[in-house]
Design a protein around this motif. Structure first.
Motif, PDB file in Angstrom:
ATOM      1  N   ASN A 111       0.830  -1.211   0.000  1.00  0.00           N
ATOM      2  CA  ASN A 111       0.000   0.000   0.000  1.00  0.00           C
ATOM      3  C   ASN A 111       0.862   1.259   0.000  1.00  0.00           C
ATOM      4  O   ASN A 111       0.533   2.248  -0.656  1.00  0.00           O
ATOM      5  CB  ASN A 111      -0.949  -0.006   1.195  1.00  0.00           C
ATOM      6  N   GLU A 112       1.984   1.188   0.729  1.00  0.00           N
ATOM      7  CA  GLU A 112       2.910   2.319   0.724  1.00  0.00           C
ATOM      8  C   GLU A 112       3.526   2.494  -0.666  1.00  0.00           C
ATOM      9  O   GLU A 112       3.688   3.601  -1.157  1.00  0.00           O
ATOM     10  CB  GLU A 112       4.016   2.094   1.761  1.00  0.00           C
ATOM     11  N   LEU A 113       3.863   1.350  -1.276  1.00  0.00           N
ATOM     12  CA  LEU A 113       4.446   1.394  -2.610  1.00  0.00           C
ATOM     13  C   LEU A 113       3.483   2.075  -3.588  1.00  0.00           C
ATOM     14  O   LEU A 113       3.861   2.966  -4.348  1.00  0.00           O
ATOM     15  CB  LEU A 113       4.763  -0.023  -3.095  1.00  0.00           C
ATOM     16  N   ARG A 114       2.233   1.653  -3.541  1.00  0.00           N
ATOM     17  CA  ARG A 114       1.269   2.204  -4.499  1.00  0.00           C
ATOM     18  C   ARG A 114       0.966   3.663  -4.221  1.00  0.00           C
ATOM     19  O   ARG A 114       0.562   4.397  -5.118  1.00  0.00           O
ATOM     20  CB  ARG A 114      -0.012   1.370  -4.468  1.00  0.00           C
ATOM     21  N   LYS A 115       1.144   4.069  -2.992  1.00  0.00           N
ATOM     22  CA  LYS A 115       0.992   5.477  -2.674  1.00  0.00           C
ATOM     23  C   LYS A 115       2.117   6.271  -3.330  1.00  0.00           C
ATOM     24  O   LYS A 115       1.911   7.368  -3.832  1.00  0.00           O
ATOM     25  CB  LYS A 115       1.073   5.643  -1.151  1.00  0.00           C
TER      26      LYS A 115
ATOM     27  N   ARG B 292      -7.909   9.898   2.587  1.00  0.00           N
ATOM     28  CA  ARG B 292      -8.768   9.244   3.587  1.00  0.00           C
ATOM     29  C   ARG B 292      -8.368   7.795   3.798  1.00  0.00           C
ATOM     30  O   ARG B 292      -8.278   7.331   4.926  1.00  0.00           O
ATOM     31  CB  ARG B 292     -10.228   9.316   3.160  1.00  0.00           C
ATOM     32  N   VAL B 293      -8.129   7.057   2.704  1.00  0.00           N
ATOM     33  CA  VAL B 293      -7.790   5.648   2.897  1.00  0.00           C
ATOM     34  C   VAL B 293      -6.405   5.496   3.526  1.00  0.00           C
ATOM     35  O   VAL B 293      -6.079   4.441   4.046  1.00  0.00           O
ATOM     36  CB  VAL B 293      -7.848   4.816   1.593  1.00  0.00           C
ATOM     37  N   ASN B 294      -5.622   6.570   3.492  1.00  0.00           N
ATOM     38  CA  ASN B 294      -4.332   6.487   4.155  1.00  0.00           C
ATOM     39  C   ASN B 294      -4.375   7.105   5.543  1.00  0.00           C
ATOM     40  O   ASN B 294      -3.345   7.436   6.125  1.00  0.00           O
ATOM     41  CB  ASN B 294      -3.251   7.132   3.284  1.00  0.00           C
TER      42      ASN B 294
ATOM     43  N   TYR C 244      -6.898   0.704  -5.546  1.00  0.00           N
ATOM     44  CA  TYR C 244      -5.650   0.058  -5.099  1.00  0.00           C
ATOM     45  C   TYR C 244      -4.455   0.941  -5.444  1.00  0.00           C
ATOM     46  O   TYR C 244      -3.488   1.017  -4.696  1.00  0.00           O
ATOM     47  CB  TYR C 244      -5.473  -1.294  -5.778  1.00  0.00           C
ATOM     48  N   GLY C 245      -4.537   1.587  -6.604  1.00  0.00           N
ATOM     49  CA  GLY C 245      -3.435   2.399  -7.088  1.00  0.00           C
ATOM     50  C   GLY C 245      -3.076   3.544  -6.159  1.00  0.00           C
ATOM     51  O   GLY C 245      -2.004   4.120  -6.273  1.00  0.00           O
ATOM     52  N   MET C 246      -4.002   3.903  -5.273  1.00  0.00           N
ATOM     53  CA  MET C 246      -3.676   4.962  -4.324  1.00  0.00           C
ATOM     54  C   MET C 246      -3.342   4.425  -2.952  1.00  0.00           C
ATOM     55  O   MET C 246      -3.357   5.152  -1.960  1.00  0.00           O
ATOM     56  CB  MET C 246      -4.837   5.938  -4.250  1.00  0.00           C
ATOM     57  N   GLY C 247      -3.097   3.143  -2.897  1.00  0.00           N
ATOM     58  CA  GLY C 247      -2.672   2.554  -1.625  1.00  0.00           C
ATOM     59  C   GLY C 247      -3.817   2.101  -0.744  1.00  0.00           C
ATOM     60  O   GLY C 247      -3.629   1.856   0.438  1.00  0.00           O
TER      61      GLY C 247
ATOM     62  N   VAL D 263      -1.886  12.027  -2.999  1.00  0.00           N
ATOM     63  CA  VAL D 263      -1.145  11.274  -1.977  1.00  0.00           C
ATOM     64  C   VAL D 263       0.360  11.444  -2.118  1.00  0.00           C
ATOM     65  O   VAL D 263       1.136  10.708  -1.520  1.00  0.00           O
ATOM     66  CB  VAL D 263      -1.505   9.767  -2.000  1.00  0.00           C
ATOM     67  N   GLU D 264       0.762  12.452  -2.891  1.00  0.00           N
ATOM     68  CA  GLU D 264       2.165  12.814  -3.039  1.00  0.00           C
ATOM     69  C   GLU D 264       3.060  11.666  -3.491  1.00  0.00           C
ATOM     70  O   GLU D 264       4.007  11.297  -2.796  1.00  0.00           O
ATOM     71  CB  GLU D 264       2.702  13.391  -1.721  1.00  0.00           C
ATOM     72  N   PRO D 265       2.774  11.110  -4.652  1.00  0.00           N
ATOM     73  CA  PRO D 265       3.664  10.072  -5.166  1.00  0.00           C
ATOM     74  C   PRO D 265       4.938  10.734  -5.680  1.00  0.00           C
ATOM     75  O   PRO D 265       4.971  11.946  -5.872  1.00  0.00           O
ATOM     76  CB  PRO D 265       2.873   9.478  -6.331  1.00  0.00           C
ATOM     77  N   SER D 266       5.972   9.944  -5.894  1.00  0.00           N
ATOM     78  CA  SER D 266       7.152  10.529  -6.527  1.00  0.00           C
ATOM     79  C   SER D 266       7.232  10.068  -7.979  1.00  0.00           C
ATOM     80  O   SER D 266       7.928  10.647  -8.791  1.00  0.00           O
ATOM     81  CB  SER D 266       8.420  10.142  -5.766  1.00  0.00           C
TER      82      SER D 266
END
Ligand SMILES: Nc1ncnc2c1ncn2[C@@H]1O[C@H](COP(=O)(O)OP(=O)(O)OP(=O)(O)O)[C@@H](O)[C@H]1O
Ligand SMILES: [Mg+2]
Lengths: 249, 295
Positions: A79-83, A108-110, B182-185, A162-165
């Motif tokens: 989940n962290e990876l996909r974030k 929210r989901v995080n 899922y793509g957003m964790g 969600v601030e991905p890189s």
């Protein structure tokens, strides 16, 4: 290197779909993946955020390092990876929620619940995706009422929240009209400063307009990978030459 | 060739006409007899009187539908309280968590529940569930006939309706939408409850409404296990009489066909008809209104 793929193989059941792809991507660059339909571009892209884990009979081998960490190692939280590795899909896929809630979803989901923070982040993300001015008065309206191009930018905003890189884009403009497409391309150009972007496209002009590097895939193999300008003006492989000049595929 | 096709066409037309005519005929009779009933009993009394006693002598007769509707409402409510949470949980499990293998085994088994004759369910409620509750919770003082046991059993009966149709609705949510989440964790649980269920809501609502109208119209289970005494109560431990049970009792009893008591069954039948018609219309409307979104 931001991303390093080393000898990546993918199998769907018995089908050997990716046959040893190695490719490195620098930080804050745009990499275009091109190649004929079915050559494995989407499959490769989906390895980057382990989206293929969701497919029952899919097996991935080889190493994929992001910031030096093997994303398939057991210690990595998926989940962290996909974030950290955001994804935008071929067809806009907004949730059946309001515009605001679509963008707030990832927060929210995080576990973010601070209202002010969420408000700020939603506004910031929509601005980043160049959608704020068009929707700021109807944040409480359903996202499904937006046009296709707006929906796609909403999906980009949603991913950015969600601030991905890294941002993975699988033919993000293929379902859009020319004006929406050029907006997305402009956006990609602007986002490059803060994100590392990988984009799959069937549109050669789009690849050459938006990307720094281009990777040409053919039948599950990485045929050629070079600076975009070099690859399009002076390809080393005949296959590449044939493809970019439209002689097949 | 042409001739035979014409004959087939005529035959098919006749078949569909027959169905339509039957429906129209039933509604016409129902309407006609209901109007005759209301010529004798004012509709206002019918709707507001709190007692239902058509079989009493003339001066003590009451024609208030409320006790019967209360019986119907109570048993239906209990059934829904069982079927909706359980059915949706099962649907989510089957659609989001179970492997294909498990789904292919469990779904047909669930659907067997729908093919058990209702008389078996009714008997089961009366002969097993009620005594069991009486033994397990003696302090409840559960009546031998009550709304609780048939309500629970009816819930089990309509469970596959909810779970199966809801599962179809969940399954039809595009994979794209799940991947977006899922793509957003998001976790599997978050994806199921925050994205997939909302996206399938109209289908789930339709399944609930169909189950509801099935429960309202259910006859055998309540006729056997809920009792025969029209009571205006919302206490599930009491015996109640549902609208359907009343009709069965009256039709089977020795009531003169031209008496006002006999005509009550048309008025009660009409009330049931209106309720289920409304429910079906709502579900039809929901389907039409919300189904197109993801095409
Ligand atoms: N979920 C899946 N199950 C089985 N095979 C799959 C699956 N997804 C993709 N494949 C197979 O893998 C191969 C590569 O597919 P992929 O989607 O990566 O191609 P692509 O280059 O993205 O093509 P396109 O340009 O049409 O999107 C194809 O032969 C396809 O049939
Ligand atoms: Mg693809």
């Amino acid at each position: 290197m931001k991303i390093e793929a080393q000898d990546v193989h993918v199998y769907y059941g018995q089908e050997h779909t990716l046959k040893g792809v190695s490719l490195s991507v620098k930080k804050n660059t745009v990499t275009a993946l091109i190649g004929p339909s079915g050559c494995g571009k989407s499959t490769f892209l989906r390895c980057m955020n382990r989206m293929n884990d969701l497919i029952d009979n899919c097996k991935v081998s080889g190493n994929i390092l992001i910031d030096g960490v093997d994303i398939n190692s057991p210690s990595v939280n998926i989940n962290e990876l996909r974030k950290a590795v955001g994804m935008v899909f071929q067809k806009p896929n907004p949730f059946p929620k309001t515009i605001f809630e679509n963008v707030a979803y990832g927060l929210r989901v995080n576990g973010v619940s601070n209202k002010e923070y969420i408000n700020d982040k939603v506004e910031w993300s929509l601005k980043q995706a160049a959608l704020w001015d068009e929707v700021k008065d109807k944040l409480k309206k359903s996202a499904l009422a937006l046009s296709g191009g707006q929906q796609q930018r909403l999906c980009i905003a949603r991913a950015l929240a969600v601030e991905p890189s890294i941002l993975l884009m699988d033919e993000p403009a293929s379902a859009l009209d020319p004006i929406s497409t050029s907006k997305i391309e402009e956006l990609i150009y602007n986002l490059k400063a803060s994100y590392t972007i990988m984009i799959v496209t069937h549109n050669m002009q789009q690849a050459s307009r938006t990307s720094d590097k281009t990777a040409f895939f053919y039948m599950g193999e990485l045929v050629e990978y070079d600076d975009t300008r070099t690859l399009f003006t002076n390809p080393k492989k005949e296959r590449t030459q044939n493809y970019i000049t439209g002689r097949f595929g | 060739m042409k001739r035979s096709e014409k004959i087939i066409e005529a035959f098919l037309l006749a078949c569909s006409l027959l169905t339509v005519l039957t429906t129209v005929g039933i509604i016409a009779v129902l309407l006609f007899e209901t109007v005759r009933f209301f010529e004798v009993v004012p509709i206002w009394n019918f709707l507001t009187d709190t007692e239902w006693s058509p079989s009493f002598s003339k001066d003590q007769q009451h024609f208030g539908i409320m006790p019967l509707l209360a019986g119907t409402f109570l048993t239906t409510f209990i059934a829904m309280a069982v079927a909706v949470p359980l059915g949706i949980t099962i649907a989510v499990y089957l659609s989001e968590y179970a492997s294909n293998r498990v789904r292919n085994i469990v779904k047909p088994i669930l659907e067997i529940l729908a093919s058990i004759p209702t008389i078996v369910y009714g008997y089961f409620a009366l002969a097993f569930v009620t005594p069991y509750i009486q033994q397990a919770f003696p302090s409840l003082e559960l009546n031998n006939f009550n709304a609780l046991a048939p309500g629970i059993i009816m819930g089990i009966m309509i469970l596959p309706l909810v779970s199966s149709l809801s599962e179809d609705a969940l399954h039809a949510v595009p994979r794209m939408l799940r991947e977006g989440s899922y793509g957003m964790g998001a976790t599997k649980f978050q994806t199921a409850f925050r994205v997939v269920i909302p996206a399938a809501l109209s289908g789930i609502a339709v399944s609930i409404i169909l189950a509801l109208s099935r429960a309202v119209g259910e006859t055998m289970i309540v006729a056997i296990a809920a009792g025969n005494k029209p009571t205006l109560t919302f206490n599930p431990l009491n015996q109640v009489q549902t609208a359907t049970t009343y009709i069965v009792q009256t039709v089977n009893g020795d009531v003169a066909n031209d008496s006002i008591e006999y005509k009550t069954i048309y008025a009660v039948g009409m009330s049931l008809f209106i309720i289920t018609l409304l429910l079906n219309n709502i579900s039809f409307w929901l389907k039409k209104r919300y189904q197109q979104v993801y095409k």
